[in-house]
Enzyme design. Structure first.
Site, PDB file in Angstrom:
ATOM      1  N   SER A 133      -2.908   8.950 -10.211  1.00 22.48           N
ATOM      2  CA  SER A 133      -2.130   9.240  -9.007  1.00 22.48           C
ATOM      3  C   SER A 133      -2.106   8.078  -8.027  1.00 22.48           C
ATOM      4  CB  SER A 133      -2.702  10.485  -8.320  1.00 22.48           C
ATOM      5  OG  SER A 133      -2.620  11.609  -9.166  1.00 22.48           O
ATOM      6  N   ILE A 158       1.962   8.465 -21.579  1.00 25.98           N
ATOM      7  CA  ILE A 158       3.395   8.206 -21.413  1.00 25.98           C
ATOM      8  C   ILE A 158       4.210   9.147 -22.291  1.00 25.98           C
ATOM      9  CG2 ILE A 158       5.199   6.457 -21.473  1.00 25.98           C
ATOM     10  CD1 ILE A 158       2.863   6.030 -19.423  1.00 25.98           C
ATOM     11  N   GLU A 243      11.830  14.554  -9.747  1.00 28.06           N
ATOM     12  CA  GLU A 243      10.881  14.735 -10.846  1.00 28.06           C
ATOM     13  C   GLU A 243      10.043  15.991 -10.633  1.00 28.06           C
ATOM     14  OE1 GLU A 243       7.069  12.509 -13.001  1.00 28.06           O
ATOM     15  OE2 GLU A 243       8.361  11.397 -11.632  1.00 28.06           O
ATOM     16  N   GLY A 365       1.989  14.381 -10.646  1.00 29.26           N
ATOM     17  CA  GLY A 365       1.198  14.541  -9.433  1.00 29.26           C
ATOM     18  C   GLY A 365       0.379  15.812  -9.514  1.00 29.26           C
TER      19      GLY A 365
END
Length: 380
Positions: A133, A158, A243, A365
């Site tokens: 983060s 990823i 997002e 997040g």
């Protein structure tokens, strides 16, 4: 209750056709992909050929100039049918928007048609082994060398990592200027010095293509920088609202699927001579679950409308990301309990909902980071 969102007949035609495609092409194969730990890249091509990808992109690049509701429908239809870990919405609604917003015309002409057709799969590479983060802590560097940049570093967790053809990479171009030293680059498949690790094994979302990426003296053309040097941090922050909205919408649809599966099960399961659905505990649990889902839906629809009107709703989207994603896992857990021992068996889809839903409060997040953002927005 009627949706607050302004769906038209065209939206509903799109939903119907997309739902048919998912039922035919994805649902019958999904259990196999889960066992194999990945999906075939041909799925993106098939979806591109049918016009399901990046519908919002300008027509001259292969899109349809469509509104955000088409991405809402894509996300909802895939997730409500249990396709939790084929990251098409990630490609279409989270990653490709970076190219549309920050690429120059030459770059758009080169890359956007490939994204809409499904010939190119995308990934965005921010997270590193020592920097999740905390984006400021990234160590991947890009050093200008004539008409090239030389990149060294690594990324982890990823999405689309092993299959991606275009990777939007965050790297430091100046380590002395804080967030102003972060830039974005596009690294193309098979670039010398760019390698991929094995797929990361996760407790859920096994079909999802999640991998480590490595860059060792990876030389890319200077023309592959996305936007301005040093503006990468700002670009990333500008795209986080959509997002996190997309992730929250996915969590909402997953919770609805958990409820749907459970309503069907308790109506069939017999216990002590009567249907499980006739026990007061079952009724109370599912009444509470359904109420939470409807509360989340009301919030999400309001946020979708605000987002489509280009309003700044960072605080509210962070609240949604926090609450809806936690709610999703809570719902999956409560629903699984009603399945008893069968809920712990992988042959029942509720078990997949349980493990898959756990990730939503972590990626894009964590819940803890959402609390930090909300507190800051409250002036604390």
């Amino acid at each position: 209750m009627k949706s607050l969102l302004p769906f038209t007949a065209e939206h509903e035609m799109y939903r119907k056709a997309l739902a048919s495609f998912i039922e035919k092409e994805l649902v019958p194969n999904y259990a196999k992909w889960e066992e194999e730990g990945g999906y075939p890249r041909e799925i993106f091509k098939k979806m591109g050929d049918n016009g399901w990808l990046c519908t919002w992109v300008d027509e001259k690049y292969g899109g349809a100039n469509a509104d955000f509701l088409y991405e809402y429908i894509l996300n909802d239809e895939m997730t409500i049918k249990g396709i939790n870990a084929v990251p098409v919405p990630t490609h279409s609604a989270i990653i490709v928007p970076y190219l549309d917003a920050y690429a120059n015309e030459e770059q758009k002409e080169k890359w956007l048609p490939l994204c809409t057709s499904g010939d190119a799969i995308t990934a965005v590479a921010m997270t590193e082994p020592g920097a999740g983060s905390d984006l400021m802590a990234i160590r991947t560097k890009a050093v200008k060398d004539g008409d090239s940049y030389i990149i060294n570093g690594s990324k982890t967790f990823i999405s689309n990592g092993t299959l991606a053809d275009l990777i939007i990479l965050a790297a430091k171009t100046d380590s002395s200027t804080g967030h102003q030293g972060i830039s974005l680059f596009v690294v193309e498949r098979d670039t010398p010095g760019f390698t991929r690790g094995n797929r990361i094994h996760k407790i859920g979302q096994h079909t999802g293509d999640t991998a480590e990426l490595f860059f060792e003296d990876c030389r890319i053309p200077a023309g592959n920088i996305l936007g301005k040097e040093g503006a990468g941090f700002v670009y990333l922050m500008q795209k986080l609202q959509q997002e996190r909205l997309v992730v929250s919408l996915s969590a909402l649809s997953m919770a609805q699927r958990s409820l749907n599966l459970t309503l069907e099960y308790v109506d069939q399961r017999q216990l002590f001579g009567k249907k499980l659905s006739k026990f007061q505990n079952t009724q109370f649990v599912l009444a509470e679950v359904a109420t939470e889902i409807e509360l989340a839906r009301a919030m999400m629809e309001k946020l979708v409308l605000a987002h489509m009107n280009a309003e700044n709703v960072v605080k509210e989207v962070s609240m949604a990301k926090l609450w809806v994603c936690e709610m999703n896992f809570r719902v999956a857990s409560r629903c699984l309990q009603l399945f008893g021992g069968y809920g712990y068996c992988t042959e029942y889809d509720i078990s997949r909902q349980f493990v898959d839903s756990r990730a939503h409060s972590i990626f894009a997040g964590t819940s803890e980071i959402m609390k930090v953002i909300i507190a800051k927005e409250l002036g604390l």
